[in-house]
Scaffold this motif. Sequence first.
Motif, mmCIF file in Angstrom:
data_model
loop_
_atom_site.group_PDB
_atom_site.id
_atom_site.type_symbol
_atom_site.label_atom_id
_atom_site.label_comp_id
_atom_site.label_asym_id
_atom_site.label_seq_id
_atom_site.Cartn_x
_atom_site.Cartn_y
_atom_site.Cartn_z
ATOM 1 N N ILE A 52 -26.282 -9.857 -7.417
ATOM 2 C CA ILE A 52 -25.904 -11.366 -6.759
ATOM 3 C C ILE A 52 -25.356 -10.752 -6.462
ATOM 4 N N VAL A 53 -25.955 -11.160 -4.769
ATOM 5 C CA VAL A 53 -24.275 -11.251 -3.616
ATOM 6 C C VAL A 53 -24.212 -12.647 -3.095
ATOM 7 N N THR A 54 -23.617 -13.401 -2.954
ATOM 8 C CA THR A 54 -24.002 -15.126 -1.900
ATOM 9 C C THR A 54 -23.661 -14.736 -0.518
ATOM 10 N N ASP A 55 -24.294 -16.023 0.457
ATOM 11 C CA ASP A 55 -24.206 -15.465 2.053
ATOM 12 C C ASP A 55 -23.676 -15.349 2.484
ATOM 13 N N ASP A 56 -22.177 -15.084 2.028
ATOM 14 C CA ASP A 56 -21.052 -14.733 2.300
ATOM 15 C C ASP A 56 -20.150 -13.853 1.846
#
Length: 169
Positions: A107-111
């Motif tokens: 899971i990777v954040t949009d930043d």
Amino acid sequence: MLDYFRVGVIANSHGVKGEVKVYPTTDDVTRFKDLETIYLDENGTYKELHIKSVKYVKNMVVLGFEEYNNMNDILGLKGMELYVDRENAIPLNEGEFYVADMVGADIVTDDGKHFGTLQDVLKTGANDVYVIKTDEGKEVLFPSIPECILEKDLENKEITVHIMDGLLD
């Protein structure tokens, strides 16, 4: 990718002819009537069972197997999980994926920051909920809505998310 998908858990025996009550864990409970074989998970080894009868009782499925003919044969099966192979899985529509194929995804954040790992997907009435174990070891519930789940990359097992204000409070 996983080769087997869980479709039920044996809840108890049913009658004296070797039938079992199964709690279904599949989206389509009626799928059991179309199956000829199913796999019993015996501590990581999948034992093929041949279905000889299917009945529906309340919210349970009652299955009879060729391999078991009396109640004594199935007493030790309570709590064991039943699986289908990928070939017998429900066909997907375009844009759909098997949840089992995404479990373990990053899971990777949009930043661009790594946030955690997908542990499970819960089915609720309104929308699915992603169970994510964060990099700090915390378990968070994340709604699967377009405002939060921005991209799913099956090939690289990566999901890009947007963390809305107040979501993690």
